[in-house]
Design a protein around this motif. Sequence first.
Motif, PDB file in Angstrom:
ATOM      1  N   UNK A  29       0.815  -1.205   0.000  1.00 57.60           N
ATOM      2  CA  UNK A  29       0.000   0.000   0.000  1.00 57.60           C
ATOM      3  C   UNK A  29       0.850   1.258   0.000  1.00 57.60           C
ATOM      4  N   UNK A  30       0.198   2.376   0.266  1.00 54.44           N
ATOM      5  CA  UNK A  30       0.895   3.661   0.242  1.00 54.44           C
ATOM      6  C   UNK A  30       0.205   4.620   1.205  1.00 54.44           C
ATOM      7  N   UNK A  31       1.002   5.399   1.917  1.00 51.10           N
ATOM      8  CA  UNK A  31       0.484   6.402   2.825  1.00 51.10           C
ATOM      9  C   UNK A  31       1.154   7.740   2.529  1.00 51.10           C
ATOM     10  N   UNK A  32       0.525   8.802   2.989  1.00 47.41           N
ATOM     11  CA  UNK A  32       1.079  10.145   2.824  1.00 47.41           C
ATOM     12  C   UNK A  32       1.551  10.642   4.177  1.00 47.41           C
ATOM     13  N   UNK A  33       2.808  11.013   4.246  1.00 41.65           N
ATOM     14  CA  UNK A  33       3.415  11.513   5.483  1.00 41.65           C
ATOM     15  C   UNK A  33       3.578  13.023   5.363  1.00 41.65           C
ATOM     16  N   UNK A  34       3.074  13.759   6.326  1.00 40.72           N
ATOM     17  CA  UNK A  34       3.166  15.221   6.351  1.00 40.72           C
ATOM     18  C   UNK A  34       3.805  15.652   7.662  1.00 40.72           C
ATOM     19  N   UNK A  35       4.464  16.777   7.624  1.00 40.13           N
ATOM     20  CA  UNK A  35       5.118  17.281   8.820  1.00 40.13           C
ATOM     21  C   UNK A  35       5.278  18.782   8.787  1.00 40.13           C
ATOM     22  N   UNK A  36       5.534  19.356   9.949  1.00 41.22           N
ATOM     23  CA  UNK A  36       5.768  20.794  10.084  1.00 41.22           C
ATOM     24  C   UNK A  36       6.668  21.018  11.283  1.00 41.22           C
ATOM     25  N   UNK A  37       7.194  22.239  11.365  1.00 42.95           N
ATOM     26  CA  UNK A  37       8.083  22.574  12.470  1.00 42.95           C
ATOM     27  C   UNK A  37       9.511  22.112  12.281  1.00 42.95           C
ATOM     28  N   UNK A  38       9.863  21.658  11.089  1.00 42.87           N
ATOM     29  CA  UNK A  38      11.227  21.217  10.814  1.00 42.87           C
ATOM     30  C   UNK A  38      12.083  22.398  10.352  1.00 42.87           C
ATOM     31  N   UNK A  39      13.368  22.172  10.268  1.00 42.80           N
ATOM     32  CA  UNK A  39      14.261  23.204   9.775  1.00 42.80           C
ATOM     33  C   UNK A  39      13.987  23.464   8.298  1.00 42.80           C
ATOM     34  N   UNK A  40      14.052  24.713   7.916  1.00 40.58           N
ATOM     35  CA  UNK A  40      13.746  25.082   6.530  1.00 40.58           C
ATOM     36  C   UNK A  40      14.760  24.462   5.575  1.00 40.58           C
ATOM     37  N   UNK A  41      14.238  23.920   4.468  1.00 45.58           N
ATOM     38  CA  UNK A  41      15.053  23.330   3.402  1.00 45.58           C
ATOM     39  C   UNK A  41      16.019  22.284   3.954  1.00 45.58           C
ATOM     40  N   UNK A  42      15.489  21.421   4.822  1.00 47.60           N
ATOM     41  CA  UNK A  42      16.287  20.338   5.401  1.00 47.60           C
ATOM     42  C   UNK A  42      15.966  19.032   4.685  1.00 47.60           C
ATOM     43  N   UNK A  43      16.957  18.193   4.522  1.00 53.16           N
ATOM     44  CA  UNK A  43      16.788  16.892   3.885  1.00 53.16           C
ATOM     45  C   UNK A  43      16.392  15.880   4.951  1.00 53.16           C
ATOM     46  N   UNK A  44      15.262  15.206   4.752  1.00 52.86           N
ATOM     47  CA  UNK A  44      14.727  14.250   5.710  1.00 52.86           C
ATOM     48  C   UNK A  44      14.669  12.865   5.091  1.00 52.86           C
ATOM     49  N   UNK A  45      14.762  11.860   5.955  1.00 55.82           N
ATOM     50  CA  UNK A  45      14.622  10.470   5.549  1.00 55.82           C
ATOM     51  C   UNK A  45      13.395   9.875   6.225  1.00 55.82           C
ATOM     52  N   UNK A  46      12.534   9.210   5.442  1.00 53.36           N
ATOM     53  CA  UNK A  46      11.307   8.618   5.936  1.00 53.36           C
ATOM     54  C   UNK A  46      11.443   7.106   5.870  1.00 53.36           C
TER      55      UNK A  46
END
Length: 358
Positions: free
Chosen positions: A59-76
């Motif tokens: 399947x597939x899900x949508x991950x959303x977030x806020x409050x992170x550092x601007x223009x930061x590279x994240x790993x999910x």
Amino acid sequence: MTQQPGPRALRRPAPPVLLLLAALLALLPALVALTTPPARAADGDPTVSLSKKEAGKGGEITVSGSGWRAEALLMLLICGQSTPERGVIGGTNSCANADGRAVTTDKKGAFSKKLPVAEPPKPCPCVVHIATVTGEQALADAVFTVAGHPTAELPRQTGGGKLAVLATTRLEGDSSLLTWFGAPPARRLVFTVGNLGSAPVEDPVFEIGIAHGVYAPQWEERQWRGTVAPGGKAQIRLPVELSAGAHGDYQVSLRYGKKVLAEQPWGVGRPWGVTLFWVLLCLVVPAAVFRIGMAVVDKVRPRPAGAHGTRRRAAKPAAQAAPATPANTTATTAVLPWFTPDSAPLENPPRPTTKGQA
């Protein structure tokens, strides 16, 4: 006769005290705003939300977030054997790393990314783990259930274990010939740790950080298989590897939990084999192109008429030339000024007679 007060008496200017009071009343809202402490901003902890709390493999899900550092590279990642309270037990070895996704936050520190559902190598409880890849470390976990995946209890939490480095760290290993030609330099970070706590530490997860110049270290997890008993010690070797072609001064840091245990400098020589290769390439390629170009020019250039016949005549060997004949010798002798045809020496002169012979 008394004088009645007229309108002029009512128009007398107000005393200065009243003017001052009026000014204070007018400025009172501004003074209250200045003296009142500003409203407390929201906590800077990053947040994450999921479009679904449960989904099956594929399947597939949508991950959303806020409050992170601007223009930061994240790993999910989807990780097993984890909870938001205890985090990811066992590090990224408990996560489905092959099906992870990377995303970059916008200028406001928000993001939204689709993540495929995969089964992690460890049983649930599971979480969707989001962590920064570069810069200051930040992470967040959201509870997620992988439908059909096994479930097991979390390992017993032992909070009494405490590791500390007991001896100086060192880097073991040498550079090979391939490293001289740009292969990734690799070493082993060797250190001895001791358990200063009252509980054993099983399979501790360390973090190796590599910094170059003024840049912040890039942290990678390294898990050591073993148990350090209370009051005991163990020698640990963790692999350290740089990128291909790396050279210069590096700083290798060792971290356990939130504490940096040791730092070790590492000077990496320049891969001169790569430089030699490019120098030879810059010399050989132009020379080869020049020779090919000259051969092509010699092949296609126009030639004057009769050049081929002249070349064939010049190619005949000298051995095929006709030998000189006696007639040629006589003709040559006849033109000499000091010989005449009658006085020229004979080819076979008569033998002189000896004394006493007739």
